[in-house]
Write an enzyme that holds these catalytic residues in place. Sequence first.
Site, PDB file in Angstrom:
ATOM      1  N   CYS A 168       2.959  -7.378   8.804  1.00  0.00           N
ATOM      2  CA  CYS A 168       3.968  -7.022   9.806  1.00  0.00           C
ATOM      3  C   CYS A 168       3.926  -8.057  10.915  1.00  0.00           C
ATOM      4  O   CYS A 168       2.856  -8.536  11.288  1.00  0.00           O
ATOM      5  CB  CYS A 168       3.698  -5.637  10.389  1.00  0.00           C
ATOM      6  SG  CYS A 168       4.962  -5.103  11.568  1.00  0.00           S
ATOM      7  N   CYS A 203      -8.261  -0.161   3.677  1.00  0.00           N
ATOM      8  CA  CYS A 203      -6.857  -0.342   4.018  1.00  0.00           C
ATOM      9  C   CYS A 203      -6.678  -0.582   5.502  1.00  0.00           C
ATOM     10  O   CYS A 203      -5.774  -1.280   5.923  1.00  0.00           O
ATOM     11  CB  CYS A 203      -6.093   0.887   3.527  1.00  0.00           C
ATOM     12  SG  CYS A 203      -5.106   1.691   4.741  1.00  0.00           S
ATOM     13  N   GLU A 233       0.825  -1.208   0.000  1.00  0.00           N
ATOM     14  CA  GLU A 233       0.000   0.000   0.000  1.00  0.00           C
ATOM     15  C   GLU A 233       0.854   1.251   0.000  1.00  0.00           C
ATOM     16  O   GLU A 233       1.851   1.317   0.721  1.00  0.00           O
ATOM     17  CB  GLU A 233      -0.867   0.054   1.261  1.00  0.00           C
ATOM     18  CG  GLU A 233      -1.995  -0.929   1.248  1.00  0.00           C
ATOM     19  CD  GLU A 233      -2.783  -0.878   2.556  1.00  0.00           C
ATOM     20  OE1 GLU A 233      -3.924  -1.342   2.555  1.00  0.00           O
ATOM     21  OE2 GLU A 233      -2.246  -0.381   3.560  1.00  0.00           O
ATOM     22  N   CYS A 240       1.406  -5.102  17.005  1.00  0.00           N
ATOM     23  CA  CYS A 240       0.863  -4.023  17.844  1.00  0.00           C
ATOM     24  C   CYS A 240      -0.664  -4.149  17.838  1.00  0.00           C
ATOM     25  O   CYS A 240      -1.279  -4.331  16.784  1.00  0.00           O
ATOM     26  CB  CYS A 240       1.293  -2.659  17.313  1.00  0.00           C
ATOM     27  SG  CYS A 240       3.083  -2.511  17.202  1.00  0.00           S
ATOM     28  N   CYS A 299       3.587   8.100   1.475  1.00  0.00           N
ATOM     29  CA  CYS A 299       3.761   7.098   2.524  1.00  0.00           C
ATOM     30  C   CYS A 299       3.911   5.730   1.859  1.00  0.00           C
ATOM     31  O   CYS A 299       3.076   5.347   1.041  1.00  0.00           O
ATOM     32  CB  CYS A 299       2.535   7.124   3.428  1.00  0.00           C
ATOM     33  SG  CYS A 299       2.563   5.825   4.653  1.00  0.00           S
ATOM     34  N   CYS A 303      -3.130  -1.975  15.536  1.00  0.00           N
ATOM     35  CA  CYS A 303      -2.755  -1.738  14.132  1.00  0.00           C
ATOM     36  C   CYS A 303      -3.310  -2.829  13.231  1.00  0.00           C
ATOM     37  O   CYS A 303      -3.120  -4.024  13.499  1.00  0.00           O
ATOM     38  CB  CYS A 303      -1.237  -1.687  14.029  1.00  0.00           C
ATOM     39  SG  CYS A 303      -0.618  -1.734  12.346  1.00  0.00           S
TER      40      CYS A 303
HETATM   41  N1  SAH Z   1       6.088  -0.159  11.765  1.00  0.00           N
HETATM   42  C1  SAH Z   1       6.439   1.206  11.792  1.00  0.00           C
HETATM   43  C2  SAH Z   1       5.959   1.983  10.579  1.00  0.00           C
HETATM   44  C3  SAH Z   1       4.592   1.649  10.060  1.00  0.00           C
HETATM   45  S1  SAH Z   1       3.252   1.997  11.155  1.00  0.00           S
HETATM   46  C4  SAH Z   1       5.957   1.852  13.069  1.00  0.00           C
HETATM   47  O1  SAH Z   1       5.173   1.242  13.771  1.00  0.00           O
HETATM   48  O2  SAH Z   1       6.402   2.966  13.348  1.00  0.00           O
HETATM   49  C5  SAH Z   1       3.222   3.758  11.002  1.00  0.00           C
HETATM   50  C6  SAH Z   1       2.501   4.466  12.107  1.00  0.00           C
HETATM   51  O3  SAH Z   1       1.099   4.179  12.073  1.00  0.00           O
HETATM   52  C7  SAH Z   1       2.967   4.080  13.494  1.00  0.00           C
HETATM   53  O4  SAH Z   1       3.266   5.230  14.244  1.00  0.00           O
HETATM   54  C8  SAH Z   1       1.760   3.368  14.039  1.00  0.00           C
HETATM   55  O5  SAH Z   1       1.699   3.466  15.412  1.00  0.00           O
HETATM   56  C9  SAH Z   1       0.618   4.065  13.374  1.00  0.00           C
HETATM   57  N2  SAH Z   1      -0.639   3.293  13.427  1.00  0.00           N
HETATM   58  C10 SAH Z   1      -0.768   1.967  13.295  1.00  0.00           C
HETATM   59  N3  SAH Z   1      -2.066   1.601  13.388  1.00  0.00           N
HETATM   60  C11 SAH Z   1      -2.777   2.717  13.598  1.00  0.00           C
HETATM   61  C12 SAH Z   1      -4.166   2.988  13.778  1.00  0.00           C
HETATM   62  N4  SAH Z   1      -5.073   2.001  13.773  1.00  0.00           N
HETATM   63  N5  SAH Z   1      -4.553   4.268  13.959  1.00  0.00           N
HETATM   64  C13 SAH Z   1      -3.634   5.253  13.963  1.00  0.00           C
HETATM   65  N6  SAH Z   1      -2.306   5.075  13.788  1.00  0.00           N
HETATM   66  C14 SAH Z   1      -1.874   3.810  13.619  1.00  0.00           C
HETATM   67 FE1  SF4 Z   2       3.909  -3.270  12.550  1.00  0.00          FE
HETATM   68 FE2  SF4 Z   2       3.262  -2.181  14.895  1.00  0.00          FE
HETATM   69 FE3  SF4 Z   2       4.070  -0.576  12.850  1.00  0.00          FE
HETATM   70 FE4  SF4 Z   2       1.679  -1.861  12.790  1.00  0.00          FE
HETATM   71  S1  SF4 Z   2       2.301  -0.261  14.215  1.00  0.00           S
HETATM   72  S2  SF4 Z   2       3.145  -1.708  11.119  1.00  0.00           S
HETATM   73  S3  SF4 Z   2       2.158  -3.824  13.829  1.00  0.00           S
HETATM   74  S4  SF4 Z   2       5.256  -2.171  13.936  1.00  0.00           S
END
Ligand code: SAH
Ligand code: SF4
Length: 365
Positions: free
Chosen positions: A123, A356, A103, A127, A116, A130
């Site tokens: 992943c 997404c 994406e 988390c 982005c 996410c």
């Molecule tokens: N893995 C890396 C980069 C991709 S995620 C990281 O975690 O930093 C990019 C950002 O999106 C991260 O700051 C993450 O916390 C945020 N993110 C993930 N899921 C989210 C959600 N459901 N709502 C808002 N932000 C989210």
């Molecule tokens: Fe992976 Fe966590 Fe970043 Fe989501 S927020 S992409 S699970 S590292």
Amino acid sequence: MSGPPEPLRITGPQPDAPSPYLIEPENLGELIPDEPAYRATQLAGWLYRTPVLAADAVSNLPTGIRQRFGSHWYPFDVEIEQSADGGRTRKWLFRGAKGASIESVLMGYPRRITLCISSQAGCAMGCTFCATGQFGFERHLEAGEIVAQVAYAAAHLRRHGMPGTAPHLADPPHITNIVFMGMGEPLANYRRVRESLRRMIEVMAIGARSITVSTVGVVPGMRQLADEPWQVNLAVSLHAADDELRSRLVPLNDRYPLAEVVAAARRYRDIKGRRISIEWTLIDGVNDTPEQGVRLAAIAADLGAHVNVIALNPTPLTADRPPGDDRVARFIEVVQQEGGNITLRDTRGQDIDAACGQLRIRAAT
Ligand code: SAH
Ligand code: SF4
């Protein structure tokens, strides 16, 4: 470019012609061994310097070469393309080899155009809040699959423009910021992400300072990136300011606890002289309390970091919700009162986010 391109007739996939993005730009000659060397240089130009949406838009290469890459110019197919905010937000779902979903989101602002990108399909970090994490890990993206997202968006931008942007950005329209905030944990795919950065910086001539790598706290990767020659920005996704809460939201915290992540961020800042960003996704009743705000402010002030908060984009698999506007405002107030530097990011293109699940982006500072 001179004149309209010749029409191309492409007869199905040609499995023996991989996308030229899957090969290092310096080795493109291997793909066209019977051609003079300058053809490889021309090809690299069309892939990296003035990217095109499809091989048939290339004007100065022989038809044979164009046909060869006709259906494989990019290492993925465009499965979905969506547009919102009057064309200023564009989202693509690309489909790579072995069905991998990739994406990218392009966002136009008055004075910047941010792309982005994804570094992995899925992943493994898990988390809880996410969508990508809930979905699990598919595979690492190749360096070519990462950098081709930039090329595709740049080509799309050149072809279709960007409404509502300052003239110096719109003519010719170009990407001003790249953030690794799409799917995946970039520092868990270090070698390929590094090669994609090398191509962006050294081949596409994109300024390292306009690129931000976002990590959930993969400490060894943060250290490695600090030792690279480029002044790439680092964003650290904290989400919680004590180990107990952070381990609940970010399982990787058990392996690399908060103090180690903060120490690696400090080292990065000291080596690069670049301000770190802290990312914080606000979840109602979980990490939006004044107590977390006070602790966050202490970490941010000590690091000299800038905090980007965003309200959670709810995902289907948890009951977590974003806080109401009043709680968001209160949290920001607390962090500011305690001396933290903080900005609320808006969720862009929410009407196209549904499919997404995660790409709720804010621009890097
Ligand atoms: N893995 C890396 C980069 C991709 S995620 C990281 O975690 O930093 C990019 C950002 O999106 C991260 O700051 C993450 O916390 C945020 N993110 C993930 N899921 C989210 C959600 N459901 N709502 C808002 N932000 C989210
Ligand atoms: Fe992976 Fe966590 Fe970043 Fe989501 S927020 S992409 S699970 S590292």
